[in-house]
Design a protein around this motif. Structure first.
Motif, PDB file in Angstrom:
ATOM      1  N   ARG A  46       0.849  -1.184   0.000  1.00 30.40           N
ATOM      2  CA  ARG A  46       0.000   0.000   0.000  1.00 30.40           C
ATOM      3  C   ARG A  46       0.889   1.239   0.000  1.00 30.40           C
ATOM      4  NH1 ARG A  46      -4.896  -0.109   4.218  1.00 30.40           N
ATOM      5  NH2 ARG A  46      -5.110  -2.092   3.094  1.00 30.40           N
ATOM      6  N   ASP A  47       0.674   2.113  -0.950  1.00 27.77           N
ATOM      7  CA  ASP A  47       1.514   3.305  -1.129  1.00 27.77           C
ATOM      8  C   ASP A  47       0.753   4.582  -0.820  1.00 27.77           C
ATOM      9  OD1 ASP A  47       3.002   1.841  -4.062  1.00 27.77           O
ATOM     10  OD2 ASP A  47       3.758   1.849  -2.008  1.00 27.77           O
ATOM     11  N   MET A  48       1.469   5.550  -0.301  1.00 31.73           N
ATOM     12  CA  MET A  48       0.902   6.862  -0.029  1.00 31.73           C
ATOM     13  C   MET A  48       0.603   7.571  -1.334  1.00 31.73           C
ATOM     14  SD  MET A  48       1.526  10.384   0.098  1.00 31.73           S
ATOM     15  CE  MET A  48       3.307  10.597   0.111  1.00 31.73           C
ATOM     16  N   VAL A  49      -0.577   8.167  -1.403  1.00 29.90           N
ATOM     17  CA  VAL A  49      -0.956   8.994  -2.547  1.00 29.90           C
ATOM     18  C   VAL A  49      -0.856  10.470  -2.163  1.00 29.90           C
ATOM     19  CG1 VAL A  49      -2.811   9.620  -4.120  1.00 29.90           C
ATOM     20  CG2 VAL A  49      -2.487   7.221  -3.442  1.00 29.90           C
ATOM     21  N   ALA A  50      -1.501  10.829  -1.058  1.00 35.08           N
ATOM     22  CA  ALA A  50      -1.496  12.222  -0.600  1.00 35.08           C
ATOM     23  C   ALA A  50      -1.882  12.270   0.866  1.00 35.08           C
ATOM     24  CB  ALA A  50      -2.469  13.073  -1.416  1.00 35.08           C
ATOM     25  N   THR A  51      -1.290  13.218   1.584  1.00 36.18           N
ATOM     26  CA  THR A  51      -1.635  13.424   2.989  1.00 36.18           C
ATOM     27  C   THR A  51      -1.837  14.905   3.245  1.00 36.18           C
ATOM     28  OG1 THR A  51       0.676  13.601   3.688  1.00 36.18           O
ATOM     29  CG2 THR A  51      -0.322  11.409   3.758  1.00 36.18           C
ATOM     30  N   ILE A  52      -2.575  15.199   4.319  1.00 38.39           N
ATOM     31  CA  ILE A  52      -2.832  16.582   4.696  1.00 38.39           C
ATOM     32  C   ILE A  52      -2.894  16.672   6.218  1.00 38.39           C
ATOM     33  CG2 ILE A  52      -5.343  16.286   4.439  1.00 38.39           C
ATOM     34  CD1 ILE A  52      -5.412  19.248   3.488  1.00 38.39           C
ATOM     35  N   THR A  53      -2.217  17.669   6.775  1.00 41.64           N
ATOM     36  CA  THR A  53      -2.236  17.852   8.221  1.00 41.64           C
ATOM     37  C   THR A  53      -3.461  18.672   8.636  1.00 41.64           C
ATOM     38  OG1 THR A  53      -1.006  19.926   8.225  1.00 41.64           O
ATOM     39  CG2 THR A  53       0.286  17.879   8.159  1.00 41.64           C
ATOM     40  N   SER A  54      -3.637  18.804   9.939  1.00 44.32           N
ATOM     41  CA  SER A  54      -4.769  19.580  10.450  1.00 44.32           C
ATOM     42  C   SER A  54      -4.641  21.056  10.079  1.00 44.32           C
ATOM     43  CB  SER A  54      -4.865  19.438  11.973  1.00 44.32           C
ATOM     44  OG  SER A  54      -3.660  19.851  12.586  1.00 44.32           O
ATOM     45  N   ARG A  55      -3.420  21.479   9.813  1.00 38.96           N
ATOM     46  CA  ARG A  55      -3.203  22.884   9.430  1.00 38.96           C
ATOM     47  C   ARG A  55      -3.229  23.077   7.924  1.00 38.96           C
ATOM     48  NH1 ARG A  55       1.293  25.447  13.570  1.00 38.96           N
ATOM     49  NH2 ARG A  55       0.187  24.937  15.501  1.00 38.96           N
ATOM     50  N   GLY A  56      -3.399  21.978   7.177  1.00 40.81           N
ATOM     51  CA  GLY A  56      -3.531  22.106   5.736  1.00 40.81           C
ATOM     52  C   GLY A  56      -2.261  21.879   4.936  1.00 40.81           C
ATOM     53  N   SER A  57      -1.200  21.468   5.582  1.00 40.02           N
ATOM     54  CA  SER A  57       0.016  21.154   4.834  1.00 40.02           C
ATOM     55  C   SER A  57      -0.176  19.832   4.091  1.00 40.02           C
ATOM     56  CB  SER A  57       1.214  21.037   5.782  1.00 40.02           C
ATOM     57  OG  SER A  57       1.486  22.280   6.383  1.00 40.02           O
ATOM     58  N   THR A  58       0.222  19.819   2.838  1.00 41.94           N
ATOM     59  CA  THR A  58      -0.024  18.647   1.996  1.00 41.94           C
ATOM     60  C   THR A  58       1.268  18.015   1.504  1.00 41.94           C
ATOM     61  OG1 THR A  58      -0.219  20.041   0.033  1.00 41.94           O
ATOM     62  CG2 THR A  58      -2.249  19.539   1.222  1.00 41.94           C
ATOM     63  N   ASN A  59       1.150  16.745   1.162  1.00 45.04           N
ATOM     64  CA  ASN A  59       2.260  16.003   0.600  1.00 45.04           C
ATOM     65  C   ASN A  59       1.688  15.049  -0.434  1.00 45.04           C
ATOM     66  OD1 ASN A  59       4.962  15.098   0.374  1.00 45.04           O
ATOM     67  ND2 ASN A  59       4.528  13.348   1.674  1.00 45.04           N
ATOM     68  N   TYR A  60       2.366  14.925  -1.575  1.00 44.67           N
ATOM     69  CA  TYR A  60       1.865  14.083  -2.662  1.00 44.67           C
ATOM     70  C   TYR A  60       2.945  13.123  -3.156  1.00 44.67           C
ATOM     71  CZ  TYR A  60      -1.950  17.477  -3.117  1.00 44.67           C
ATOM     72  OH  TYR A  60      -3.031  18.293  -2.884  1.00 44.67           O
ATOM     73  N   ALA A  61       2.503  11.979  -3.605  1.00 47.78           N
ATOM     74  CA  ALA A  61       3.403  11.093  -4.326  1.00 47.78           C
ATOM     75  C   ALA A  61       3.769  11.758  -5.649  1.00 47.78           C
ATOM     76  CB  ALA A  61       2.730   9.749  -4.585  1.00 47.78           C
ATOM     77  N   ASP A  62       4.990  11.538  -6.111  1.00 48.15           N
ATOM     78  CA  ASP A  62       5.431  12.171  -7.351  1.00 48.15           C
ATOM     79  C   ASP A  62       4.519  11.814  -8.521  1.00 48.15           C
ATOM     80  OD1 ASP A  62       9.024  11.879  -6.672  1.00 48.15           O
ATOM     81  OD2 ASP A  62       7.550  13.390  -6.085  1.00 48.15           O
ATOM     82  N   SER A  63       3.983  10.614  -8.514  1.00 45.38           N
ATOM     83  CA  SER A  63       3.192  10.137  -9.649  1.00 45.38           C
ATOM     84  C   SER A  63       1.847  10.852  -9.788  1.00 45.38           C
ATOM     85  CB  SER A  63       2.955   8.632  -9.511  1.00 45.38           C
ATOM     86  OG  SER A  63       2.271   8.343  -8.298  1.00 45.38           O
ATOM     87  N   VAL A  64       1.412  11.558  -8.755  1.00 48.95           N
ATOM     88  CA  VAL A  64       0.101  12.216  -8.823  1.00 48.95           C
ATOM     89  C   VAL A  64       0.200  13.736  -8.731  1.00 48.95           C
ATOM     90  CG1 VAL A  64      -0.951  10.170  -7.783  1.00 48.95           C
ATOM     91  CG2 VAL A  64      -0.438  12.161  -6.340  1.00 48.95           C
ATOM     92  N   LYS A  65       1.385  14.263  -8.530  1.00 50.81           N
ATOM     93  CA  LYS A  65       1.546  15.717  -8.412  1.00 50.81           C
ATOM     94  C   LYS A  65       1.035  16.398  -9.669  1.00 50.81           C
ATOM     95  CE  LYS A  65       5.422  15.931  -5.168  1.00 50.81           C
ATOM     96  NZ  LYS A  65       6.864  16.215  -4.991  1.00 50.81           N
TER      97      LYS A  65
END
Length: 119
Positions: A45-64
């Protein structure tokens, strides 16, 4: 008890769009990060995207540039807008929430929703 209920998966043609939703419910004190992960048969299972409670986001390179994660803290809900979908995006998508029930913290997962992109 915590429930994460996902919706919005389905079948779409390449180049199309889908929007996934995941609502968390239960005796939740607070939610830190929320995110989307995906898994295909026989693979991790791979990470696609995450978001913190303050709205900071992170994306896998393949979906940016194609996917956008957002959340509504008042509704304990996270969304994943998926545009320009490709056949390789086909997977079961899982929602994850890192949250607290009182002072007890932990990670909770949804049941998964199938996304199928046809070529």
């Amino acid at each position: 008890q915590v429930q994460l209920v996902e919706s919005g998966g389905g079948l779409v043609q390449a180049g199309g769009s889908l929007r996934l939703s995941c609502a968390a419910s239960g005796s939740i004190s607070s939610i830190n990060s929320m995110g989307w992960y995906r898994q295909t048969p026989g693979k991790q299972r791979d990470m696609v995207a995450t978001i913190t409670s303050r709205g900071s986001t992170n994306y896998a390179d393949s979906v940016k540039g194609r996917f956008t994660i957002s959340r509504d803290n008042a509704k304990n809900t996270v969304y994943l807008q998926m545009n320009s979908l490709k056949p390789e995006d086909t997977a079961v998508y899982y929602c994850k929430a890192s949250l607290f029930l009182g002072l007890a913290g932990g990670d909770y997962w949804g049941q998964g929703t199938q996304v199928t992109v046809s070529s």
